[in-house]
Design a protein around this motif. Sequence first.
Motif, PDB file in Angstrom:
ATOM      1  N   ASP A 167     -26.382   4.405  14.162  1.00 20.40           N
ATOM      2  CA  ASP A 167     -27.236   3.701  13.197  1.00 20.40           C
ATOM      3  C   ASP A 167     -26.874   2.224  13.119  1.00 20.40           C
ATOM      4  N   ASP A 168     -25.574   1.935  13.060  1.00 19.94           N
ATOM      5  CA  ASP A 168     -25.129   0.537  12.990  1.00 19.94           C
ATOM      6  C   ASP A 168     -25.542  -0.239  14.234  1.00 19.94           C
ATOM      7  N   ASN A 170     -27.987   0.472  16.356  1.00 11.42           N
ATOM      8  CA  ASN A 170     -29.447   0.329  16.393  1.00 11.42           C
ATOM      9  C   ASN A 170     -29.902  -0.805  15.481  1.00 11.42           C
ATOM     10  N   THR A 171     -29.318  -0.869  14.292  1.00 11.09           N
ATOM     11  CA  THR A 171     -29.665  -1.929  13.342  1.00 11.09           C
ATOM     12  C   THR A 171     -29.292  -3.301  13.899  1.00 11.09           C
ATOM     13  N   GLU A 175     -31.703  -6.405  15.029  1.00  9.90           N
ATOM     14  CA  GLU A 175     -31.529  -7.697  14.337  1.00  9.90           C
ATOM     15  C   GLU A 175     -31.389  -8.863  15.319  1.00  9.90           C
TER      16      GLU A 175
END
Length: 181
Positions: A167-168, A170-171, A175
């Motif tokens: 998740d981190d 992918n974020t 960004e």
Amino acid sequence: MKKTANPSQADIKGQLSAFDRAGLLRLVQDLHAASKDNQAFLHARFGIGDDVLRPYKSIIGKCLWPDIFKNQTPSVSKAKQAISDYRKAIGRPEGLAELQVFYCERAAGFCDDIRMDGEAFLAALVRIYEQALKSAVALPYDERDALVARLDAVRRVSCNFGYGVSDDMNTLFAEYVSDDC
């Protein structure tokens, strides 16, 4: 000569002012001979050798993908120190980005290979992943694209890691990298 309990850079600078050219050359020669770390620093600083990143990559590789059959353990701090040492030696943006991406590849590969799930190791991977993305996207497009593709591969390998790593990543990828990359 005045001796102080805690010598500083200013003390060294004062001593260096007494050296002539030959004395400075002998000093650099002695520093070069003193350790492999000094050699790597001097080679990087002066752009000497085929690949100034090789000694730093060697350290990162050994620290992040140790031989577990020989009871070697990973060392995030030593791997990060290699990147810091390069930054101090020359710190060229493309070299720094390459080392950061290499760090991510080795750490993710090791985790994937042995199913390592240490929280501190993975947290460090995510921090360096963000630094690598920042460094890569700051480069000219012709240098950036290959690094971003390698970071995307790291993100894909890391999809099954614990502690929210996927998740981190992918974020962070969303960004820093536009959809058209």
